[in-house]
Design a protein around this motif. Sequence first.
Motif, mmCIF file in Angstrom:
data_model
loop_
_atom_site.group_PDB
_atom_site.id
_atom_site.type_symbol
_atom_site.label_atom_id
_atom_site.label_comp_id
_atom_site.label_asym_id
_atom_site.label_seq_id
_atom_site.Cartn_x
_atom_site.Cartn_y
_atom_site.Cartn_z
ATOM 1 N N ASP A 1 -7.353 -10.285 -0.120
ATOM 2 C CA ASP A 1 -6.325 -9.672 -0.959
ATOM 3 C C ASP A 1 -6.712 -9.754 -2.442
ATOM 4 O O ASP A 1 -7.751 -10.305 -2.809
ATOM 5 C CB ASP A 1 -4.987 -10.369 -0.745
ATOM 6 C CG ASP A 1 -4.442 -10.159 0.659
ATOM 7 O OD1 ASP A 1 -4.689 -9.085 1.234
ATOM 8 O OD2 ASP A 1 -3.768 -11.071 1.175
ATOM 9 N N ASP B 1 -6.792 1.343 -9.071
ATOM 10 C CA ASP B 1 -5.837 1.165 -7.975
ATOM 11 C C ASP B 1 -5.640 -0.328 -7.763
ATOM 12 O O ASP B 1 -6.591 -1.045 -7.412
ATOM 13 C CB ASP B 1 -6.361 1.805 -6.684
ATOM 14 C CG ASP B 1 -6.302 3.316 -6.721
ATOM 15 O OD1 ASP B 1 -5.455 3.844 -7.460
ATOM 16 O OD2 ASP B 1 -7.103 3.957 -6.027
ATOM 17 N N ASP C 1 -3.391 -3.779 -6.098
ATOM 18 C CA ASP C 1 -2.794 -4.211 -4.826
ATOM 19 C C ASP C 1 -3.551 -3.639 -3.632
ATOM 20 O O ASP C 1 -2.965 -3.041 -2.717
ATOM 21 C CB ASP C 1 -1.320 -3.807 -4.755
ATOM 22 C CG ASP C 1 -0.497 -4.434 -5.866
ATOM 23 O OD1 ASP C 1 -0.770 -5.598 -6.206
ATOM 24 O OD2 ASP C 1 0.395 -3.759 -6.406
ATOM 25 N N GLN C 2 -4.852 -3.834 -3.644
ATOM 26 C CA GLN C 2 -5.696 -3.388 -2.545
ATOM 27 C C GLN C 2 -6.209 -4.595 -1.750
ATOM 28 O O GLN C 2 -6.237 -5.723 -2.242
ATOM 29 C CB GLN C 2 -6.899 -2.601 -3.087
ATOM 30 C CG GLN C 2 -6.528 -1.381 -3.917
ATOM 31 C CD GLN C 2 -5.915 -0.280 -3.078
ATOM 32 O OE1 GLN C 2 -6.564 0.294 -2.207
ATOM 33 N NE2 GLN C 2 -4.651 0.020 -3.341
ATOM 34 N N ARG D 1 -8.920 3.727 1.541
ATOM 35 C CA ARG D 1 -9.366 4.077 0.181
ATOM 36 C C ARG D 1 -10.896 4.140 0.071
ATOM 37 O O ARG D 1 -11.448 5.010 -0.582
ATOM 38 C CB ARG D 1 -8.800 3.029 -0.791
ATOM 39 C CG ARG D 1 -9.287 3.113 -2.224
ATOM 40 C CD ARG D 1 -8.756 4.326 -2.927
ATOM 41 N NE ARG D 1 -9.044 4.267 -4.358
ATOM 42 C CZ ARG D 1 -10.246 4.445 -4.900
ATOM 43 N NH1 ARG D 1 -11.287 4.704 -4.122
ATOM 44 N NH2 ARG D 1 -10.413 4.386 -6.212
ATOM 45 N N ASN E 1 -4.460 -0.262 1.248
ATOM 46 C CA ASN E 1 -3.355 -0.806 0.464
ATOM 47 C C ASN E 1 -2.939 -2.146 1.063
ATOM 48 O O ASN E 1 -2.868 -2.290 2.296
ATOM 49 C CB ASN E 1 -2.157 0.145 0.477
ATOM 50 C CG ASN E 1 -2.462 1.464 -0.206
ATOM 51 O OD1 ASN E 1 -3.136 1.501 -1.224
ATOM 52 N ND2 ASN E 1 -1.958 2.552 0.365
ATOM 53 N N THR E 2 -2.646 -3.104 0.212
ATOM 54 C CA THR E 2 -2.245 -4.421 0.715
ATOM 55 C C THR E 2 -1.015 -4.321 1.613
ATOM 56 O O THR E 2 -0.867 -5.085 2.571
ATOM 57 C CB THR E 2 -1.978 -5.375 -0.461
ATOM 58 O OG1 THR E 2 -3.194 -5.531 -1.221
ATOM 59 C CG2 THR E 2 -1.519 -6.745 0.021
ATOM 60 N N ASP F 1 -0.557 -2.265 3.830
ATOM 61 C CA ASP F 1 -1.002 -1.868 5.170
ATOM 62 C C ASP F 1 -1.901 -2.921 5.833
ATOM 63 O O ASP F 1 -2.409 -2.691 6.927
ATOM 64 C CB ASP F 1 -1.775 -0.540 5.094
ATOM 65 C CG ASP F 1 -0.895 0.616 4.645
ATOM 66 O OD1 ASP F 1 0.277 0.635 5.049
ATOM 67 O OD2 ASP F 1 -1.386 1.476 3.894
ATOM 68 N N LYS F 2 -2.113 -4.048 5.165
ATOM 69 C CA LYS F 2 -3.072 -5.035 5.662
ATOM 70 C C LYS F 2 -2.730 -5.551 7.062
ATOM 71 O O LYS F 2 -3.579 -5.544 7.961
ATOM 72 C CB LYS F 2 -3.154 -6.226 4.710
ATOM 73 C CG LYS F 2 -4.115 -7.314 5.184
ATOM 74 C CD LYS F 2 -4.067 -8.562 4.321
ATOM 75 C CE LYS F 2 -2.863 -9.413 4.629
ATOM 76 N NZ LYS F 2 -2.943 -10.748 3.970
#
Length: 437
Positions: free
Chosen positions: A303, A372, A374-375, A405, A421-422, A424-425
Motif C-alpha cells: 500500500d 494518482d 492511494d494506489q 492502472r 486502486n487501494t 480494490d486491493k
Amino acid sequence: MRILKFGGTSLATAERMKALYQIAKSDNRQIIVLSAVSGTTNALVEISSAFQQDKKEVADSIIKELRSKYDAFIQELFTTKEGLENGKELIDYHFKLINSFSGQQSTHIEEKVILAQGELLSTTLFYFYLTEIGVKSRLLPALDFMKIDEDNEPDIDFIRENLQELLDKDEECQLFITQGFICRNSFGEIDNLRRGGSDYTASLIGAAIQADEVQIWTDIDGMHNNDPRVVNGTKPIEHISFNEAAELAYFGAKILHPQSVFPAQRYNVPVKILDTLDPSAPGTTISAEGTIKGGVRAIAAKDGITAINIHSSRMLLAYGFLRRVFEIFERYKTPIDMITTSEVAISLTIDETKHLEDIKKELEDFGEVELDYDQTIICVVGDFSSSTHGYTSRVLDAVKHLPVRMISYGGSEYNISLLVNTADKVEALKSLHNRLF
C-alpha cells in the motif's frame, strides 16, 4: 552456529521473554538477536519527536508511561532480590539518559541515541534473567561490531573481524545475546540499520560468520501464500527461494523485510521463519534451492503507492530521456517500484513521497505530469521464466473485473505486478487467490 532473532511481539510480556530460553536452549553455539520490547520503539520515536518540538510535558508523559511499563515488566521477570535490583538499576540508567535530552537542541544524532535504548534494555534484561536462572550467556554489544559505511551500507568485513574477535574471547560460552537494529555509522556515532532492523542484523551476522542458519522468530507460522488478514484459506509456504522471498517481502509481505534477505542470499545462509507461539510448526525455509519450476508461490500487496505519469512528445525517438528522468529521482534519493513506458509516456510508482512536490516540479520540465494517489501494488510471485506459459493470462483473467492502472512483467522471472486502486486491493487479493490456488 545458529542465529536466532526474536522480534518485539516475542518480547511483549515477561512471560514471553522467559519462554525465549526454552526455544533457544541447545547444545549448539548460538547468537540471539533481540528487538526492543513491543511498543518501546514507537514510544521512543514519540519522545524524540516531542523533544525536537520542545514539547517537554508531552515527552514527560510518554516517558512516565513507558517507565511504568518497564517497572511492571521486571516485577514479573525476576523472582530474586538481586534480579530485581539489577533490573531497576538498568531501567534507572536508561531512563536517566533519555531524560537528559530534555531541553536540549535535539538533532538526528540525539534521536538515534534515544531510539537505541529499546534494544539495549531488552538484551540486558534477558541477560540478567538468564543469569538469575543459572544459564551462562554473554552480552555482545552490537555497537562494538555492527557498522555501516558512508553510504549507509553494512561493512561486512568490519562486522566479521570484530564479531569473531568477541566470540573467540569466550570459546566455552554457547549462548550470546546482541541487539538488533542498532549500529555505528562511519563517524562512529550511534545509528541504526533502518531497513529491516533486527531481521537485517540477524542476516548480516549470519552472513559475516557463515552461520549454519538464521532463524527469524515471529508471531506467525511462516510466510503465507496470501495475506491471512484479509483472505481466508491461506497456507504457509514450506520452502521458498531467496529471490521469491525478496520479491514477496519488498511488495508487501510484512513478515520479513526485503533487505534482510540479501546478505543471507549472497553468502548462501538458509533463513527460517518460525512461530514463537507454536515452536513446533515447520515454518518457512528460505534458501537457494526453494524455487518450484512453473508455478505460482504467493501473492502480496504493498500500500501507500503514488503513481506518476509523464507524457512528453520529446520522448519520441530521443535517447537519454529516461536517464534524465531517473536522475531526478536519484537526486532526491527516492526509489522507484514499478515502471512502464510507451513512445511518448512513462508511468512509474514510488512509496516515498517526502520530496514528491519537488520531483513533480522538475518533471514538468519534460512534459505533462499526472499523479494518482492511494494506489496498491499487487505482486504475484512464482516461476515466470520464458519457458513457462499460461500464468500471465490467469493473473489478468482474475482481475478483469477491476480497473488496473499498470502492469509490470518481464523485468523479473519471479513476479507479475499490478497497480490497482487501494480501494480494490482486498477484492484483487481474494480474486487472485481463488483463481491461482
